[in-house]
Design a protein around this motif. Structure first.
Motif, PDB file in Angstrom:
ATOM      1  N   ASP A  62      -9.495  -0.203  -1.052  1.00 47.32           N
ATOM      2  CA  ASP A  62      -8.934  -0.153  -2.406  1.00 47.32           C
ATOM      3  C   ASP A  62      -7.475   0.271  -2.413  1.00 47.32           C
ATOM      4  OD1 ASP A  62     -11.336  -0.918  -3.347  1.00 47.32           O
ATOM      5  OD2 ASP A  62     -12.002   1.088  -3.948  1.00 47.32           O
ATOM      6  N   ALA A  63      -7.027   0.855  -1.301  1.00 48.26           N
ATOM      7  CA  ALA A  63      -5.637   1.314  -1.228  1.00 48.26           C
ATOM      8  C   ALA A  63      -4.682   0.153  -0.970  1.00 48.26           C
ATOM      9  CB  ALA A  63      -5.495   2.372  -0.139  1.00 48.26           C
ATOM     10  N   GLU A  96      -9.910  -0.975   6.614  1.00 46.96           N
ATOM     11  CA  GLU A  96     -11.286  -0.651   6.947  1.00 46.96           C
ATOM     12  C   GLU A  96     -11.793   0.580   6.187  1.00 46.96           C
ATOM     13  OE1 GLU A  96     -13.478  -0.441  11.186  1.00 46.96           O
ATOM     14  OE2 GLU A  96     -12.552  -2.229  10.329  1.00 46.96           O
ATOM     15  N   SER A  97     -10.988   1.655   6.241  1.00 47.99           N
ATOM     16  CA  SER A  97     -11.481   2.924   5.705  1.00 47.99           C
ATOM     17  C   SER A  97     -11.277   3.037   4.192  1.00 47.99           C
ATOM     18  CB  SER A  97     -10.788   4.090   6.414  1.00 47.99           C
ATOM     19  OG  SER A  97      -9.400   4.029   6.163  1.00 47.99           O
ATOM     20  N   ASN A  98     -10.248   2.379   3.679  1.00 45.06           N
ATOM     21  CA  ASN A  98      -9.923   2.555   2.263  1.00 45.06           C
ATOM     22  C   ASN A  98      -9.352   1.258   1.677  1.00 45.06           C
ATOM     23  OD1 ASN A  98      -9.409   3.688  -0.191  1.00 45.06           O
ATOM     24  ND2 ASN A  98      -7.707   4.997   0.497  1.00 45.06           N
ATOM     25  N   GLU A 151      -0.176   3.749   1.563  1.00 47.28           N
ATOM     26  CA  GLU A 151      -0.473   4.328   2.875  1.00 47.28           C
ATOM     27  C   GLU A 151       0.419   3.696   3.933  1.00 47.28           C
ATOM     28  OE1 GLU A 151      -3.630   6.369   3.343  1.00 47.28           O
ATOM     29  OE2 GLU A 151      -3.469   6.497   1.171  1.00 47.28           O
ATOM     30  N   VAL A 208      -6.387   1.168   7.413  1.00 47.85           N
ATOM     31  CA  VAL A 208      -6.464   1.381   5.969  1.00 47.85           C
ATOM     32  C   VAL A 208      -7.432   0.364   5.358  1.00 47.85           C
ATOM     33  CG1 VAL A 208      -5.169   1.414   3.791  1.00 47.85           C
ATOM     34  CG2 VAL A 208      -4.094   2.255   5.892  1.00 47.85           C
ATOM     35  N   SER A 267       0.828  -1.195   0.000  1.00 47.10           N
ATOM     36  CA  SER A 267       0.000   0.000   0.000  1.00 47.10           C
ATOM     37  C   SER A 267       0.867   1.252   0.000  1.00 47.10           C
ATOM     38  CB  SER A 267      -0.912  -0.008   1.233  1.00 47.10           C
ATOM     39  OG  SER A 267      -1.528   1.243   1.390  1.00 47.10           O
TER      40      SER A 267
END
Ligand code: GDP
Ligand code: MN
Length: 404
Positions: free
Chosen positions: A158-159, A154-156, A144, A152, A142
């Motif tokens: 696709d990242a 959980e919230s995003n 991130e 990450v 990632s």
């Protein structure tokens, strides 16, 4: 089995993974000299002082009773020594340690790879682990990096880039490049990241790890990619072919009761609840823990004494359960198959005789081979025992004794 960051980095380096170099020390007296040595070896000016504990989130953690955290920058060897002093022998609390924290026994003095004044800091996340659903290894990466990857996910979601590895073919070079490309890298950085992923995968296979997580994998301003952190979980079932890896165990990081249990070959995991349990068979142990929860209790441990348990192993298990001060009741749930109930009963009675006074009530459910003989032995022992026939009943008895 988990190992420390500094141990992980040493292993990775052997497989060609570029790392943030460092020197580990166990006393503040050694910091000035080691920092000077590190300066000479790496040309670093600042020294990163990193607490070595089996938990992440150190950078955002706090040393109990201070404002210090688990990853700090020393601007000189003396400053590094000052910061190491705040860590060594003290307790660091991070979101992964629980509130009791972990004592710091070693610090890693690492070269500073985040060049000063740099505007674009590039931290990536790169990991190799086993995907149990797909029955193969997976590379996860990632952009991130430096963040909590669970957050990450959980919230995003696709990242997070995933690349699954065919177990027969192994990692194909194009796959490593594909991941590096998906991370948005070009030119030299793309090549470096590709190499980084290939070496990381080779390390994962070579050491029989079940997880290798690099967060952050750092891209320097001159486009090199380095492992700044390492979290490695080794598969202890493979230790028969890695004696050197087995030696990396740090027992001070483990629960003392678990260490003792492993010496007796017991499958014991310490938990936070108040009902100790002794069960034969992992499946039955899980079911027993569920019943304890349904009855309103919390299991104090997982303990599978195994199919071939002798009176002696049962005694050892019983003693370990009793050493946990949180235990307010003990549930013994044995299905006599290969292990006979009378043997288990003898183990419990022996332990009782040898320990002397036992204050906590014991709920016993013996079923299967020689269950009646087992019940007789326990009845005749004078132990404060409550018998139960079915599992639900045993759980209800637990509830009653906890209420009193
Ligand atoms: P964790 O917090 O336990 O995951 O420990 P890490 O090893 O990941 O380090 C935490 C943070 O410390 C990193 O995300 C960086 O922000 C910082 N850090 C680590 N190494 C360096 C370095 O060489 N220089 C600087 N300036 N910061 C660093
Ligand atoms: Mn990290």
């Amino acid at each position: 089995m988990n190992i420390h960051e500094y141990q992980g980095k040493e292993l990775l380096k052997k497989y060609g993974v570029a790392i943030q170099e460092g020197i580990v020390v166990d006393s503040a007296d050694k910091v000035v000299e080691a920092s000077k040595e590190l300066r000479e070896q790496t040309g670093t000016d600042w020294i990163v002082v990193k607490a070595q504990i089996h938990a992440g989130g150190r950078g955002k953690g706090t040393v109990v009773g201070t404002d210090y955290n688990g990853v700090m920058l020393g601007k000189s060897p003396e400053d590094a020594a000052e910061k190491a002093k705040q860590l060594l022998g003290n307790v660091l609390v991070t979101h992964q340690t629980g509130e009791e924290g972990k004592k710091v026994n070693k610090v890693l003095l690492a070269q500073d790879v985040y060049y000063k004044g740099e505007s674009e800091i590039k931290e990536f996340y790169v990991a190799v682990l086993l995907d149990r659903d797909k029955n193969c290894n997976v590379i996860m990466a990632s952009r991130e990096g430096g963040m909590d990857i669970e957050e990450v996910a959980e919230s995003n979601p696709d990242a997070i880039i995933k690349e699954w590895i065919d177990p027969k073919l192994g990692l194909q070079p194009f796959q490593a490049q594909k991941v590096a490309f998906a991370l948005g890298l070009k030119g030299k950085a793309l090549k470096e990241m590709t190499k980084f992923i290939k070496s990381l995968y080779a390390a994962y296979i070579g050491i029989d790890a079940s997880q290798v997580e690099i967060n952050p994998a750092f891209k320097t301003s001159d486009d090199r990619v380095l492992a700044v952190d390492s979290k490695i979980d080794l598969d202890d079932n493979a230790f028969y072919r890695h004696k050197d890896l087995a030696a990396l165990r740090d027992e001070s990081e483990e629960s003392p009761l678990e260490v003792e249990a492993s010496q007796f070959g017991l499958n014991y995991v310490k938990l936070d609840g108040n009902v100790g349990c002794m069960v034969n068979g992992a499946g039955l142990a899980m079911a027993t823990m569920d019943m304890i929860k349904l009855a309103g209790g919390e299991p104090a441990n997982f303990l599978d004494v195994g199919g071939g348990a002798s009176a002696e192993t049962v005694e050892k298990g019983f003693r370990i359960i009793l050493k946990d001060p949180n235990v307010k009741a003990i549930l013994i749930n044995i299905f006599g198959g290969i292990v006979r109930c009378d043997r288990v009963a003898n183990g419990v009675v022996e332990a009782y005789k040898n320990i002397g006074k036992i204050d906590v009530p014991i709920i016993v459910r013996l079923q299967g081979t020689n269950a009646e003989e087992g019940a007789e032995i326990i009845k005749g022992s004078g132990l404060n025992v409550i018998s139960a026939t079915v599992l639900k009943e045993a759980a209800d008895r637990v509830k009653e004794v906890l209420a009193n």
